[in-house]
Design a protein around this motif. Structure first.
Motif, PDB file in Angstrom:
ATOM      1  N   PHE A  77      -6.917   5.316   5.177  1.00 57.88           N
ATOM      2  CA  PHE A  77      -5.516   5.074   4.828  1.00 57.88           C
ATOM      3  C   PHE A  77      -4.615   5.194   6.051  1.00 57.88           C
ATOM      4  CE2 PHE A  77      -1.287   6.398   3.581  1.00 57.88           C
ATOM      5  CZ  PHE A  77      -0.972   5.515   2.559  1.00 57.88           C
ATOM      6  N   LEU A  78      -4.727   6.311   6.772  1.00 59.47           N
ATOM      7  CA  LEU A  78      -3.840   6.559   7.901  1.00 59.47           C
ATOM      8  C   LEU A  78      -4.219   5.715   9.118  1.00 59.47           C
ATOM      9  CD1 LEU A  78      -3.453  10.423   7.559  1.00 59.47           C
ATOM     10  CD2 LEU A  78      -1.834   8.645   6.873  1.00 59.47           C
ATOM     11  N   GLY A  79      -5.516   5.480   9.292  1.00 59.92           N
ATOM     12  CA  GLY A  79      -5.934   4.591  10.375  1.00 59.92           C
ATOM     13  C   GLY A  79      -5.426   3.178  10.151  1.00 59.92           C
ATOM     14  N   GLY A  80      -5.498   2.707   8.907  1.00 64.25           N
ATOM     15  CA  GLY A  80      -4.959   1.391   8.582  1.00 64.25           C
ATOM     16  C   GLY A  80      -3.451   1.342   8.772  1.00 64.25           C
ATOM     17  N   TRP A  81      -2.780   2.420   8.394  1.00 63.37           N
ATOM     18  CA  TRP A  81      -1.329   2.499   8.590  1.00 63.37           C
ATOM     19  C   TRP A  81      -0.987   2.395  10.076  1.00 63.37           C
ATOM     20  CZ3 TRP A  81       1.752   5.748  11.425  1.00 63.37           C
ATOM     21  CH2 TRP A  81       3.119   5.740  11.148  1.00 63.37           C
ATOM     22  N   PHE A  82      -1.721   3.112  10.919  1.00 61.90           N
ATOM     23  CA  PHE A  82      -1.464   3.090  12.358  1.00 61.90           C
ATOM     24  C   PHE A  82      -1.697   1.688  12.934  1.00 61.90           C
ATOM     25  CE2 PHE A  82      -2.776   3.491  16.788  1.00 61.90           C
ATOM     26  CZ  PHE A  82      -1.730   4.240  17.318  1.00 61.90           C
ATOM     27  N   LEU A  83      -2.777   1.045  12.529  1.00 61.49           N
ATOM     28  CA  LEU A  83      -3.070  -0.298  13.033  1.00 61.49           C
ATOM     29  C   LEU A  83      -2.002  -1.289  12.609  1.00 61.49           C
ATOM     30  CD1 LEU A  83      -6.944  -0.475  12.493  1.00 61.49           C
ATOM     31  CD2 LEU A  83      -5.700  -0.176  14.657  1.00 61.49           C
ATOM     32  N   LEU A  84      -1.460  -1.131  11.405  1.00 61.83           N
ATOM     33  CA  LEU A  84      -0.380  -2.010  10.947  1.00 61.83           C
ATOM     34  C   LEU A  84       0.863  -1.840  11.825  1.00 61.83           C
ATOM     35  CD1 LEU A  84       0.882  -3.972   8.937  1.00 61.83           C
ATOM     36  CD2 LEU A  84       1.450  -2.013   7.482  1.00 61.83           C
ATOM     37  N   PHE A 136       3.436  -4.979  18.548  1.00 54.27           N
ATOM     38  CA  PHE A 136       3.072  -5.967  19.568  1.00 54.27           C
ATOM     39  C   PHE A 136       3.415  -7.392  19.157  1.00 54.27           C
ATOM     40  CE2 PHE A 136       0.202  -2.702  21.405  1.00 54.27           C
ATOM     41  CZ  PHE A 136       0.624  -2.829  22.733  1.00 54.27           C
ATOM     42  N   SER A 137       3.512  -7.629  17.848  1.00 57.10           N
ATOM     43  CA  SER A 137       3.825  -8.988  17.386  1.00 57.10           C
ATOM     44  C   SER A 137       5.306  -9.304  17.493  1.00 57.10           C
ATOM     45  CB  SER A 137       3.361  -9.169  15.939  1.00 57.10           C
ATOM     46  OG  SER A 137       4.133  -8.357  15.056  1.00 57.10           O
ATOM     47  N   GLY A 138       6.120  -8.278  17.773  1.00 60.50           N
ATOM     48  CA  GLY A 138       7.554  -8.513  17.917  1.00 60.50           C
ATOM     49  C   GLY A 138       8.289  -8.586  16.599  1.00 60.50           C
ATOM     50  N   ARG A 139       7.616  -8.206  15.507  1.00 63.06           N
ATOM     51  CA  ARG A 139       8.289  -8.183  14.204  1.00 63.06           C
ATOM     52  C   ARG A 139       9.296  -7.040  14.202  1.00 63.06           C
ATOM     53  NH1 ARG A 139       3.844  -7.315   9.874  1.00 63.06           N
ATOM     54  NH2 ARG A 139       5.716  -7.180   8.565  1.00 63.06           N
ATOM     55  N   ILE A 187       0.857  -1.176   0.000  1.00 65.26           N
ATOM     56  CA  ILE A 187       0.000   0.000   0.000  1.00 65.26           C
ATOM     57  C   ILE A 187       0.899   1.233   0.000  1.00 65.26           C
ATOM     58  CG2 ILE A 187      -1.800   1.243   1.222  1.00 65.26           C
ATOM     59  CD1 ILE A 187      -2.671  -1.387   2.449  1.00 65.26           C
ATOM     60  N   PHE A 188       0.670   2.113  -0.977  1.00 65.58           N
ATOM     61  CA  PHE A 188       1.551   3.268  -1.115  1.00 65.58           C
ATOM     62  C   PHE A 188       0.742   4.467  -1.599  1.00 65.58           C
ATOM     63  CE2 PHE A 188       5.178   5.690  -2.821  1.00 65.58           C
ATOM     64  CZ  PHE A 188       6.068   5.541  -1.761  1.00 65.58           C
ATOM     65  N   PRO A 189       0.882   5.641  -0.962  1.00 66.87           N
ATOM     66  CA  PRO A 189       0.124   6.817  -1.400  1.00 66.87           C
ATOM     67  C   PRO A 189       0.732   7.426  -2.657  1.00 66.87           C
ATOM     68  CG  PRO A 189       1.590   7.431   0.385  1.00 66.87           C
ATOM     69  CD  PRO A 189       1.725   5.937   0.212  1.00 66.87           C
ATOM     70  N   TRP A 198       9.090   0.133  14.929  1.00 69.02           N
ATOM     71  CA  TRP A 198       7.636   0.267  14.928  1.00 69.02           C
ATOM     72  C   TRP A 198       7.152   1.208  16.019  1.00 69.02           C
ATOM     73  CZ3 TRP A 198       6.049  -1.596  10.553  1.00 69.02           C
ATOM     74  CH2 TRP A 198       6.651  -2.740   9.996  1.00 69.02           C
ATOM     75  N   TRP A 199       7.766   1.133  17.204  1.00 64.81           N
ATOM     76  CA  TRP A 199       7.303   1.960  18.319  1.00 64.81           C
ATOM     77  C   TRP A 199       7.632   3.432  18.098  1.00 64.81           C
ATOM     78  CZ3 TRP A 199       3.638   0.356  21.280  1.00 64.81           C
ATOM     79  CH2 TRP A 199       3.471  -1.020  21.468  1.00 64.81           C
ATOM     80  N   ALA A 200       8.654   3.708  17.327  1.00 68.08           N
ATOM     81  CA  ALA A 200       8.928   5.099  16.960  1.00 68.08           C
ATOM     82  C   ALA A 200       7.841   5.625  16.042  1.00 68.08           C
ATOM     83  CB  ALA A 200      10.295   5.209  16.282  1.00 68.08           C
ATOM     84  N   HIS A 201       7.359   4.789  15.129  1.00 70.70           N
ATOM     85  CA  HIS A 201       6.264   5.192  14.255  1.00 70.70           C
ATOM     86  C   HIS A 201       5.008   5.506  15.076  1.00 70.70           C
ATOM     87  CE1 HIS A 201       8.114   2.690  10.709  1.00 70.70           C
ATOM     88  NE2 HIS A 201       8.929   3.609  11.180  1.00 70.70           N
TER      89      HIS A 201
END
Length: 245
Positions: free
Chosen positions: A174-181, A187-190, A2-4, A196-199
């Motif tokens: 778009f941005l809500g989906g980005w935040f949830l990702l 939380f998944s440790g990927r 997904i890319f804007p 991810w936590w900086a994002h």
């Protein structure tokens, strides 16, 4: 993937600060590319943020290149690990930054951008206090811009490339989906070398800090077709009734 590709909100004022941040960041990365071996590692370690060097004084003293001081909370934003890392961050800044600069003005926008970046990496440090891996990139600061956009322009539409399709979707989706990702990945440790936590921290910082940085500049709403709007001070502005207050 997904890319804007673009958003539906034209900027009113020329986004000199956004363009300047993109140019400065690109020039610094080109300088990085001229460094090799130990010089390149030294730059990443001293100007990037190493969580362990901020949370453990002894570890910072043992760093042969002088540790990672608090100045790195700002300098890390202008370093990147690859061309794709740079281009993706700067493209997001190009798409969404001009509209945030519109309602802040260039000086406030730069301060907002850097502050979001600093808060973002501090959240990463809190979540990864023992990590010896340096963090670089504008992702945290850009995430702050995305958080501000999510709050201020829910009426916008983002034309996006989504799995071989080009779709025009609401900015909130778009941005809500980005935040949830980012939240799921955090939380998944990927790890995959992505902070991810900086994002997440940058996005929330953008939401919270917007009221402190808004100026009296007009905030445009979705505009009808027919070209760019006239200056906000124009009494004949046909879009005046559509602008958010």
């Amino acid at each position: 993937m997904i890319f804007p590709l673009r958003d539906s909100i034209p900027h009113i004022h020329r986004p000199y600060a956004t363009w300047g941040l993109i140019c400065v960041t690109a020039l610094i990365f080109i300088w990085q590319e001229t460094l090799t071996g130990i010089d390149g590692r030294r730059v990443i370690t001293t100007l990037g943020v190493v969580p362990l060097h901020l949370t453990d004084t002894l570890a910072a003293q043992d760093n042969p290149w002088g540790g990672s001081g608090y100045l790195s909370l700002l300098s890390y934003t202008f370093l990147h690990g690859s061309w794709w890392h740079l281009l993706s961050n700067m493209w997001y800044l190009f798409i969404f930054g001009d509209n945030i600069e519109d309602i802040m003005g260039p000086v406030r926008f730069v301060v907002f951008y850097l502050l979001c970046g600093a808060i973002a990496v501090l959240i990463h440090v809190f979540a990864n206090a023992a990590s010896p891996l340096p963090v670089v990139g504008a992702s945290g600061a850009v995430s702050g811009v995305l958080g501000a956009y999510f709050l201020l322009y829910p009426h916008s539409r983002v034309t996006s490339f989504i799995f071989f399709l080009i779709l025009r979707i609401p900015a909130t989706v778009f941005l809500g989906g980005w935040f949830l990702l980012q939240l799921f990945s955090g939380f998944s440790g990927r790890s995959e070398g992505i902070a991810w936590w900086a994002h997440l921290g940058g996005f929330v910082a953008g939401l919270v800090l917007v009221p402190l940085f808004r100026s009296s500049r007009a905030l445009p709403s979705e505009l009808p077709p027919g070209g760019p709007p006239p200056p906000p001070s124009d009494p004949s502005d046909p879009w005046a009734g559509l602008r958010s207050k």
